[in-house]
Design a protein around this motif. Structure first.
Motif, mmCIF file in Angstrom:
data_model
loop_
_atom_site.group_PDB
_atom_site.id
_atom_site.type_symbol
_atom_site.label_atom_id
_atom_site.label_comp_id
_atom_site.label_asym_id
_atom_site.label_seq_id
_atom_site.Cartn_x
_atom_site.Cartn_y
_atom_site.Cartn_z
ATOM 1 N N UNK A 1 0.832 -1.206 0.000
ATOM 2 C CA UNK A 1 0.000 0.000 0.000
ATOM 3 C C UNK A 1 0.863 1.252 0.000
ATOM 4 N N UNK A 2 1.949 1.239 0.794
ATOM 5 C CA UNK A 2 2.838 2.393 0.820
ATOM 6 C C UNK A 2 3.528 2.593 -0.525
ATOM 7 N N UNK A 3 3.897 1.506 -1.180
ATOM 8 C CA UNK A 3 4.514 1.622 -2.501
ATOM 9 C C UNK A 3 3.561 2.259 -3.497
ATOM 10 N N UNK A 4 2.308 1.810 -3.494
ATOM 11 C CA UNK A 4 1.318 2.397 -4.407
ATOM 12 C C UNK A 4 1.060 3.860 -4.070
ATOM 13 N N UNK A 5 1.054 4.178 -2.786
ATOM 14 C CA UNK A 5 0.785 5.559 -2.377
ATOM 15 C C UNK A 5 1.919 6.490 -2.787
ATOM 16 N N UNK A 6 3.143 6.027 -2.655
ATOM 17 C CA UNK A 6 4.275 6.850 -3.075
ATOM 18 C C UNK A 6 4.319 7.028 -4.584
ATOM 19 N N UNK A 7 3.861 6.020 -5.301
ATOM 20 C CA UNK A 7 3.892 6.122 -6.761
ATOM 21 C C UNK A 7 2.897 7.159 -7.279
ATOM 22 N N UNK A 8 1.711 7.229 -6.672
ATOM 23 C CA UNK A 8 0.699 8.177 -7.179
ATOM 24 C C UNK A 8 1.052 9.608 -6.800
ATOM 25 N N UNK A 9 1.924 9.792 -5.805
ATOM 26 C CA UNK A 9 2.347 11.163 -5.491
ATOM 27 C C UNK A 9 3.246 11.739 -6.575
ATOM 28 N N UNK A 10 3.812 10.889 -7.426
ATOM 29 C CA UNK A 10 4.681 11.374 -8.494
ATOM 30 C C UNK A 10 3.882 11.838 -9.706
#
Length: 1024
Positions: A554-563
């Motif tokens: 979940x954290x990986x997906x969340x960091x990706x959408x911030x880009x």
């Protein structure tokens, strides 16, 4: 010379196919020449042809004076053509309309009824306030005409006059009321009066309550369906003012509903009962229930009529009104109402949607939602090419090039109307909004299975139409539009459930986690970093991170959408959620500080810092602040982590306190609850708050820079793609092509009573629900688990298949004889079967919204969607517009209560007062002239210069100079005021002198007047 008649013109148009424009122009030239002639027959024929061509759009306002000439013809046939031209071409601003007033008054007093009818039927089309005032006195006597046709037309015309000139009702209403009370009146005249009374009744129903006995008598005795419809509409406005009418109206209305074969009268009876409040009447509860059941049964029959969508539409409108008072009766018609959900007519679908929202209950909620979900899943949105094709096929295409050229247009039928229409995105958004409204109504009072609701929300995210956002600016322009992205509503509903229902909070967190991870892993996902649903989803996974199944993913997906190019409002929530998940992953104080954990935490912090550093230069100040704060905090944690020794065999080391206590304690404490809608209004404003003072002097430049800067899409990160994204699914080559085909349309479920969850939920959701059901019921001895293969295989069939192989011949099995007597005897001695024990459901507690003081409702109200008839709470219309395109708002404030002569003004009395007023004005004018003349004489006696006298020579009083001088000599006094009193006191004497002086003005010529004035000036010294 042979002139063309109207029939010749029509035949010529038909014979000039493709060349109509030139033929019409030639015909107009001929009509212009013919209508200017002296022959009245030729003029009337030309006018008739102009009227025919005017219906094709050719202006004939230039011939208004010629229309007036034909109207004044003494021959009836010519006069009729003239009045027809006036109806067709005259408007209230037509200049020659003033010249037609006397002609209309003359024809209104004609002894011939057919001639009298012409101005009566023309006045409603050309009436103006001034014209109404002029013809009213001639129109009122026509109410007592011996011919019923004249009386009927006069009543309708008076109503049209009242719309423009409300004072018409004062003299007209007593006579109209007299005609209504006359039992021997012609039925056509009575029907016309009822029509007028019905149109006036909805504006001021109090004025028509005294007419209720007569109107009720007409409703019972009259056999005219049209008049009965009007009377029912009128009684619907009178019953709220007089509740005693309900008892009187129930028997006749019930009889009409049971016996009438006319669908229009049946619907108006039901509609009148609903609008009149008869169904909700507390006095006649038994009668109200009986009439409500009868109305519902009749409406069901109207819906079941095949091939008539109009009846279905009006029946659904009536159902929507009945469901407010009798929802249980409407819920019994669920089968026919749900059939309307799949109607090819979108308007019928919308009315059915309005209805199911009102009749939903805990028993039928899941079946109704399942039906709507199947409709969403089995439909698709039309492409741009299909939309263009539908628009082109649904329009009316004329045979010629334009409307002006085509006297005849061939309407081409819509061949695509028989096909099932594609569902537009607006309708899909409406369906999704209704599903959310039904499930969340009454603070989730109708919802019995919250786990099913979580799966429904996840499926709605997949089926929801996607908003097209091409750039960051477009997202900014639409971010405040709640209806443009329906996924935001779904996310808000998911967040509400997670906050209010603690028992279902883990399922809600996992649902939000699945939405976030699926958007990151699935390249074909319609969701983007700017989708509205990601904001509440990110808030859920951050706030309830302890309920996540895979916090790392979940954290990986969340960091990706911030880009991505997400709007600032979304980035704020993403940045707030990431540290919360990190605190869960790295903040466990029970786990030893091993080298593996140290390396994992260090890499995790490096990833987060790498994602936050670019946002430190974001144009939005809020994003900058959060990115800088969390990045600096993690940098401190990274330093503390690198300096902390790891656990060895000899020394036990703990994790840094910055990771286990400081960062986790930032996000722990009091639990966040939902706040009521009106709670913010009760918070007092601080006295020291200054909202006008700018926070930053250079704030305007910073905000201007935000508008010009946009973030582009980041470059593809190979590390993230390789390790954290699943490869795209490839179709199996060995799999038969038939297995990869979509399910045929014949397998779709069309009944709301059939079909399981597989018909509207995706396979992964269905598989997870089955696994959870098996785990939940594994210890239940009465639960039969489904077999692995087809559902048609029984356990006996599986045993035989396993023991005998696939070559088992079922026909070879011997048939045994059954002795039913022994079976029944043994069945009587068998012990009774144990009743099936149902597992009690978990008790769900739903938290209420927090509020301050009395802030209103505890839960937000769900407004209707924009596609409904009523829609959200709209402001009431200012006034009802008439079909006659006139402003009739003044009639609403016009009262008829004084029509008995006590408080109102009689028309004859008004005429007498106007005559007295005119006489008084004449008297005032006479006295003014007397005072003016006396003043002039005084000035002449005091010696006025010659130039001043010459200016006043236009008074023209040459003959009676001596008499006037003698009168003036007696009147003149030393003071001016006394002279004025003397003039006023003389009264009639001075009036006679003034009259004699005025007479010679018309007879004397100018030279003589000048000589007399010259003689008058030196002799007497008096001015004229």
């Amino acid at each position: 010379m042979f002139e063309k008649s109207l029939y010749d013109l029509i035949r010529g148009l038909r014979n000039h196919k493709g060349n109509e424009k030139e033929y019409i122009q030639n015909s107009l030239k001929e009509c212009r020449a013919e209508i200017k002639g002296q022959d009245m027959d030729l003029k009337a024929t030309a006018l008739l042809k102009l009227v025919y061509l005017e219906m094709f759009g050719h202006d004939m306002s230039w011939a208004s004076f010629h229309v007036l000439e034909v109207m004044s013809s003494p021959k009836y046939l010519q006069k009729r053509v003239g009045y027809l031209g006036a109806v067709q071409s005259f408007r209230p601003d037509t200049e020659v309309l003033m010249l037609a007033t006397n002609l209309l008054k003359k024809d209104l007093t004609s002894p011939s009824p057919i001639t009298m009818s012409l101005p009566i039927i023309t006045l409603p089309h050309v009436i103006t306030p001034s014209l109404a005032l002029s013809v009213l006195s001639d129109l009122l006597p026509r109410l007592t005409h011996s011919h019923p046709t004249i009386r009927k037309k006069t009543i309708v015309t008076l109503y049209r006059l009242a719309l423009v000139y409300p004072e018409t009702l004062r003299p007209a209403w007593p006579k109209i009321k007299e005609r209504l009370m006359d039992e021997g009146e012609d039925p056509s005249v009575t029907a016309a009066i009822v029509n007028v009374v019905c149109e006036l009744g909805w504006r001021r129903p109090n004025d028509f309550l005294p007419l209720a006995p007569r109107l009720f008598e007409l409703l019972v005795d009259s056999g005219n369906n049209w008049m009965a419809i009007k009377l029912i509409k009128l009684f619907a406005t009178l019953t709220p003012l007089e509740p005693r009418l309900v008892k009187k109206l129930l028997p006749p209305l019930t009889s009409i509903i049971r016996t009438t074969p006319a669908m229009s009268l049946l619907y108006e009876c039901i509609n009148g009962i609903i609008q009149g409040g008869i169904l909700g009447s507390g006095d006649e509860s038994a009668g109200g229930e009986e009439i409500a059941t009868l109305c519902v049964s009749k409406l069901r029959g109207m819906i079941m009529v095949e091939g008539d969508p109009n009846l279905k539409y009006v029946a659904l409108l009536a159902f929507n009104k009945i469901v407010v008072t009798h929802p249980f009766l409407v819920a019994q018609q669920e089968d026919v109402i749900m059939d309307c959900i799949d109607s090819p007519d979108i308007s019928i679908r919308l009315r059915a949607l309005d209805l199911v929202v009102g009749m939903v209950s805990s028993e039928n909620l899941m079946s109704i939602v399942g039906r709507l979900m199947r409709q969403l899943r089995n439909s698709r949105s039309p492409t741009a090419e299909e939309q263009n094709r539908r628009i082109a096929s649904g329009t009316i295409e004329p045979a010629a090039d334009s409307d002006d050229e085509a006297p005849e247009a061939a309407i081409r039928p819509d061949r695509g109307s028989s096909q099932e229409p594609l569902l537009p995105d607006d309708y899909k958004i409406d369906v999704i909004s209704r599903i959310l409204e039904m499930c969340s109504s009454n603070n989730y009072g109708n919802l019995v299975d919250f786990e099913w609701y979580m799966d429904i929300l996840v499926q709605l995210v997949r089926d929801a139409p996607v908003r097209s956002t091409s750039s960051f600016e477009e997202t900014e322009s639409r971010r405040n539009d709640s209806g443009s992205d329906v996924s935001a509503k779904i996310g808000d509903e998911l967040r509400n459930v997670a906050v209010k229902v603690k028992a279902i909070r883990p399922q809600a967190a996992r649902a939000a986690e699945s939405i976030l991870i699926s958007m990151y892993n699935d390249n074909s996902s319609p969701l983007t970093s700017g989708s509205g649903i990601l904001r509440p989803v990110a808030w859920i996974v951050g706030e309830y991170a302890s309920c996540l199944e895979s916090p790392d993913g979940t954290l990986t997906a969340l960091l990706q959408i911030t880009k991505g190019s997400a709007p600032p409002e979304a980035l704020i929530i993403y940045l707030q959620a990431a540290p919360k998940i990190f605190a869960l992953l790295a903040g466990d104080d029970q786990t030893p500080w091993t080298p593996e954990r140290k390396t994992m935490v260090s890499l995790l912090m490096a990833r987060i810092i790498h994602a936050l550093e670019p946002l430190a230069m974001h144009p939005d100040l809020e994003v900058q602040e959060r990115a800088v704060e969390f990045a600096e905090l993690l940098k401190l944690a990274a330093e503390a982590s690198s300096g902390q020794e790891t656990t060895s065999d000899l020394v036990q080391q703990d994790a840094p306190l910055l990771l286990t206590q400081a960062i986790p304690f930032l996000f722990t404490g009091m639990e966040l609850n939902s706040v009521a809608v009106g709670a913010q209004r009760n918070v007092p404003m601080p006295p020291n708050l200054e909202l006008d003072e700018p926070i930053n002097a250079n704030l305007s430049n910073l905000l201007r820079g935000v508008e010009s800067i946009s973030l582009g899409e980041p470059d593809e990160d190979e590390f993230e793609t390789y390790y954290h994204r699943a490869p795209p699914a490839q179709p199996s080559i060995s799999e038969p092509a038939a297995n990869r085909l979509a399910v045929s349309s014949e397998d779709r479920v069309h009944s709301y009573q059939q079909g399981s969850e597989e018909s509207y939920l995706d396979p992964d959701i269905v598989a997870r629900r089955k696994a959870e059901r098996l785990e939940r019921n594994k210890d239940d001895p009465f639960y039969i688990a489904p077999a692995e293969g087809s559902g048609r295989n029984t356990p006996l069939h599986n045993i035989l298949q396993n023991n005998n192989g696939p070559d088992l011949d079922l026909d070879a099995i011997p048939i045994m004889q059954l002795n039913l007597d022994k079976v029944s005897a043994s069945a009587g001695n068998s012990p009774p079967k144990r009743p099936k024990v149902t597992k009690p459901r978990q008790r769900i507690q739903i938290a209420a919204d927090e509020t301050l003081g009395t802030s209103g409702s505890s839960t937000p109200r769900n407004d209707d969607s924009e596609n409904s008839i009523d829609g959200p709470q709209r402001s009431k219309a200012k006034g009802k517009h008439s079909l006659l395109q006139v402003d009739s708002t003044q009639i609403g404030s016009f009262s008829l209560e004084g029509d008995d002569g006590t408080s109102g003004i009689d028309y004859e009395q008004q005429q007498r007062e106007e005559a007295e007023m005119a006489k008084a004005m004449k008297e005032v004018e006479r006295l003014r002239l007397e005072m003016q003349r006396a003043n002039e004489r005084i000035q002449a006696a005091q010696g006025v210069s010659l130039e001043g006298v010459v200016v006043k020579k236009k008074k023209k009083k040459p003959k009676l100079i001596e008499g006037e001088a003698s009168v003036t000599a007696d009147v003149v006094k030393p003071k001016k005021k006394k002279a004025k009193k003397a003039v006023i006191d003389e009264g009639e004497g001075e009036a006679s002198v003034a009259a004699d002086v005025v007479k010679p003005k018309k007879k004397k010529k100018k030279p003589k007047m000048e000589e007399n004035i010259g003689e008058l000036i030196p002799g007497s010294g008096e001015g004229a």
